[in-house]
Design a protein around this motif. Structure first.
Motif, short mmCIF file in Angstrom:
data_model
loop_
_atom_site.label_atom_id
_atom_site.label_comp_id
_atom_site.label_asym_id
_atom_site.label_seq_id
_atom_site.Cartn_x
_atom_site.Cartn_y
_atom_site.Cartn_z
N ARG A 1 4.13 -22.39 10.65
CA ARG A 1 3.51 -21.07 10.59
C ARG A 1 2.53 -20.99 9.41
N ARG A 2 1.42 -20.35 9.63
CA ARG A 2 0.49 -20.10 8.53
C ARG A 2 1.00 -18.93 7.70
N THR A 3 1.24 -19.18 6.41
CA THR A 3 1.99 -18.25 5.57
C THR A 3 1.11 -17.33 4.73
N MET A 4 -0.19 -17.52 4.73
CA MET A 4 -1.03 -16.73 3.84
C MET A 4 -0.94 -15.25 4.14
N PHE A 5 -0.93 -14.87 5.41
CA PHE A 5 -0.88 -13.46 5.77
C PHE A 5 0.41 -12.82 5.26
N TYR A 6 1.54 -13.49 5.48
CA TYR A 6 2.83 -12.92 5.05
C TYR A 6 2.97 -12.95 3.53
N THR A 7 2.39 -13.93 2.88
CA THR A 7 2.46 -13.98 1.41
C THR A 7 1.71 -12.81 0.80
N VAL A 8 0.53 -12.52 1.31
CA VAL A 8 -0.29 -11.46 0.73
C VAL A 8 0.22 -10.07 1.11
N ASN A 9 0.69 -9.90 2.33
CA ASN A 9 1.03 -8.56 2.82
C ASN A 9 2.51 -8.22 2.76
N VAL A 10 3.38 -9.19 2.55
CA VAL A 10 4.82 -8.92 2.55
C VAL A 10 5.49 -9.33 1.25
N ILE A 11 5.27 -10.56 0.81
CA ILE A 11 6.01 -11.09 -0.34
C ILE A 11 5.45 -10.55 -1.65
N LEU A 12 4.15 -10.63 -1.87
CA LEU A 12 3.58 -10.19 -3.14
C LEU A 12 3.79 -8.69 -3.42
N PRO A 13 3.61 -7.77 -2.45
CA PRO A 13 3.91 -6.36 -2.75
C PRO A 13 5.35 -6.14 -3.18
N SER A 14 6.30 -6.84 -2.57
CA SER A 14 7.70 -6.69 -2.98
C SER A 14 7.89 -7.18 -4.41
N ILE A 15 7.27 -8.28 -4.76
CA ILE A 15 7.39 -8.81 -6.13
C ILE A 15 6.80 -7.83 -7.14
N PHE A 16 5.66 -7.23 -6.83
CA PHE A 16 5.02 -6.28 -7.75
C PHE A 16 5.90 -5.04 -7.95
N LEU A 17 6.51 -4.54 -6.89
CA LEU A 17 7.38 -3.37 -7.03
C LEU A 17 8.62 -3.70 -7.85
N MET A 18 9.17 -4.88 -7.71
CA MET A 18 10.33 -5.27 -8.52
C MET A 18 9.95 -5.44 -9.98
N ILE A 19 8.76 -5.93 -10.25
CA ILE A 19 8.31 -6.05 -11.65
C ILE A 19 8.18 -4.65 -12.28
N LEU A 20 7.66 -3.69 -11.52
CA LEU A 20 7.58 -2.32 -12.03
C LEU A 20 8.97 -1.74 -12.29
N ASP A 21 9.93 -2.05 -11.45
CA ASP A 21 11.29 -1.56 -11.68
C ASP A 21 11.89 -2.16 -12.93
N ILE A 22 11.59 -3.43 -13.20
CA ILE A 22 12.08 -4.06 -14.43
C ILE A 22 11.42 -3.43 -15.65
N VAL A 23 10.13 -3.17 -15.58
CA VAL A 23 9.43 -2.54 -16.71
C VAL A 23 9.99 -1.14 -16.97
#
Length: 490
Positions: free
Chosen positions: A255-277
């Protein structure tokens, strides 16, 4: 009379000669024109193909297997070329592809002598004229041929070749645990259900074990990349002890993962970083609770979008990751609410129990490196103990000296002095109670700060461990893909 007859005879002979000359001239002209036309017109081989077709079909019976010796098996070779992977249906466990399928076999009754048919080595004849093996695809759910192939190619040695483009939907067992970093392996099995291996033996067109997918043959911008096509041959036995042969093509795709990395994985990581901050906001501040609740609402909206991108069946690892992230957010909000409750409800604080002091100040403070800070802000002695100490000191004072002083004072002065002493004692008691309440509040604040730091570190450890697990799984997937196709990145 004679002269008149002679003149008439000479005129008739002249006219006859003219007619003869014109006739000869016309014949010569027509002969020249015919010879020139025959030189300008190219020779056609339609007559040769017609004679060859009549020769091949003379006495030919397409209803029987084309062999001279009935004990000899007919070897059918198969080759496929994958042009596009049109879709992968995880819910219905189906694969849709567009392939070009080529079959070849030897028909011993469709041979000819090249010298008798002007060295013609190949002829195309209608498919319904010749015998065709009953080869089927085991995993086929539905098949749609793009164009009806009405002709087959027949060679002088009896080899028959048929090529047909096929739009096919096949069943495939999909493993979506590693979604979106998954590699799928689907098979296309060609076999003959009606004829055993003694009659029809299915083989491969090429001898190579691996047939690479060249970009010329596979060129699409879809969700999947074709890694390679692997083939294998085996024989199997059915209930009546008949052996059948089958040729299996394994389609390995990623599977080509670029679409899911940009639209699914990275937003979740950014929200978790904000929760840690958010843990760096003061624990007694109410803005922390509102901030984390806003993050939780945003994460809920994000999950509603991400659920549309996840497969409808199964439980991929990334889905468990989303659940754990939301659970950690809920725990962090509960911890922030507890801190606000400790700070703002000061009149409702009970005394801190000894076991809680021992747990938080003794063990938990060591884990968060706040043991020295606890000793610097240690609470004062209990006010009740201080009151008892003052009473004991007054009780053990020199009674004789007090009696002598009281005898020297008048009664009014003595009453005034006693009233003043009572007021001072009440004031000291109130002050000590206030200090006791402040000490309890301070203890709860210390407990809140220590628990806040402890939960923050637990939060970080859990997130880092889970990130390490995901990275390990991704590395395993990368290793698997590299092992399957080591030249993929070259």
């Amino acid at each position: 009379m004679l002269s008149r007859l002679a003149k008439k005879g000479s005129t008739g002979s002249t006219t006859g000669m003219r007619r003869t000359f014109i006739t000869i001239t016309l014949y010569l002209f027509m002969a020249c024109m015919g010879h020139g036309a025959s030189e300008l017109k190219p020779k056609s081989s339609n007559a040769t193909f017609g004679r060859l077709a009549d020769h091949l079909m003379d006495g030919y019976n397409k209803g029987v297997r084309p062999v001279q010796n009935w004990n000899q098996a007919t070897n059918v070779t198969i080759h496929i070329t994958i042009f596009a992977i049109l879709g992968v249906d995880e819910k219905n466990q189906a694969l849709t592809t567009y392939i070009w399928c080529a079959q070849s076999w030897i028909d011993e009754f469709l041979t000819w002598d090249l010298m008798k048919f002007e060295n013609v080595t190949k002829i195309s004849i209608p498919t319904q004229w010749v015998w065709v093996p009953d080869i089927t695809i085991v995993e086929c759910l539905s098949m749609q041929k793009s164009d009806e192939i009405s002709y087959v190619h027949v060679y002088d040695d009896g080899r028959v070749v048929i090529n047909e483009p096929v739009h096919i939907v096949t069943a495939c067992k999909l493993n979506i645990y590693y979604f979106p970093f998954d590699v799928q392996n689907c098979s296309l099995t060609f076999t003959s259900w009606g004829d055993p291996v003694n009659d029809i033996n299915v083989h491969f067109w090429k001898n190579e074990h691996v047939m690479e997918a060249l970009p010329f043959y596979y060129d699409t911008d879809g969700e999947w990349d074709l890694v390679k096509v692997i083939h294998s041959h085996r024989e199997f036995v059915v209930m009546d002890d008949k052996r059948f042969s089958q040729a299996r093509f394994f389609i390995v795709m990623k599977r080509r993962t670029m679409f899911y990395t940009v639209n699914v994985i990275l937003p979740s990581i950014f929200l978790m970083i904000l929760d840690i901050v958010g843990f760096y906001l003061p624990p007694e501040s109410g803005e922390r609770v509102s901030f984390k609740i806003t993050l939780l609402l945003g994460y809920s909206v994000f999950l509603s979008y991400a659920s549309d991108q996840l497969p409808a069946t199964g439980t991929p690892l990334i889905g468990v990751y989303f659940i754990i992230c939301m659970l950690m957010m809920v725990i962090s909000i509960m911890e922030s609410i507890l801190m606000v409750r400790i700070v703002h409800n000061q009149n409702l604080h009970p005394a801190v129990s000894k076991w809680l002091k021992k747990l938080v100040f003794g063990k938990m403070s060591l884990l968060v490196c706040l043991k020295d800070w606890v000793h610097r802000v240690a609470p004062r002695e209990d006010s009740s103990e201080q009151t008892e100490s003052i009473t004991e000191k007054l009780a053990f004072s020199d009674k004789d000296d007090i009696d002598d002083d009281y005898k020297q004072l008048p009664m009014a002065r003595l009453l005034e002095l006693l009233l003043s002493i009572q007021n001072e004692v009440v004031s000291i008691q109130k002050h000590l109670k206030k200090q006791d309440n402040d000490s309890i509040i301070m203890e709860w604040l210390q407990i809140g700060y220590i628990v806040d730091k402890f939960l923050f570190r637990v939060y970080l450890v859990v997130m880092l461990v889970y990130a390490a697990v995901l990275a390990t799984i991704w590395a395993q997937w990368y290793w698997q893909r590299t092992l399957l196709h080591p030249n993929f990145y070259n």
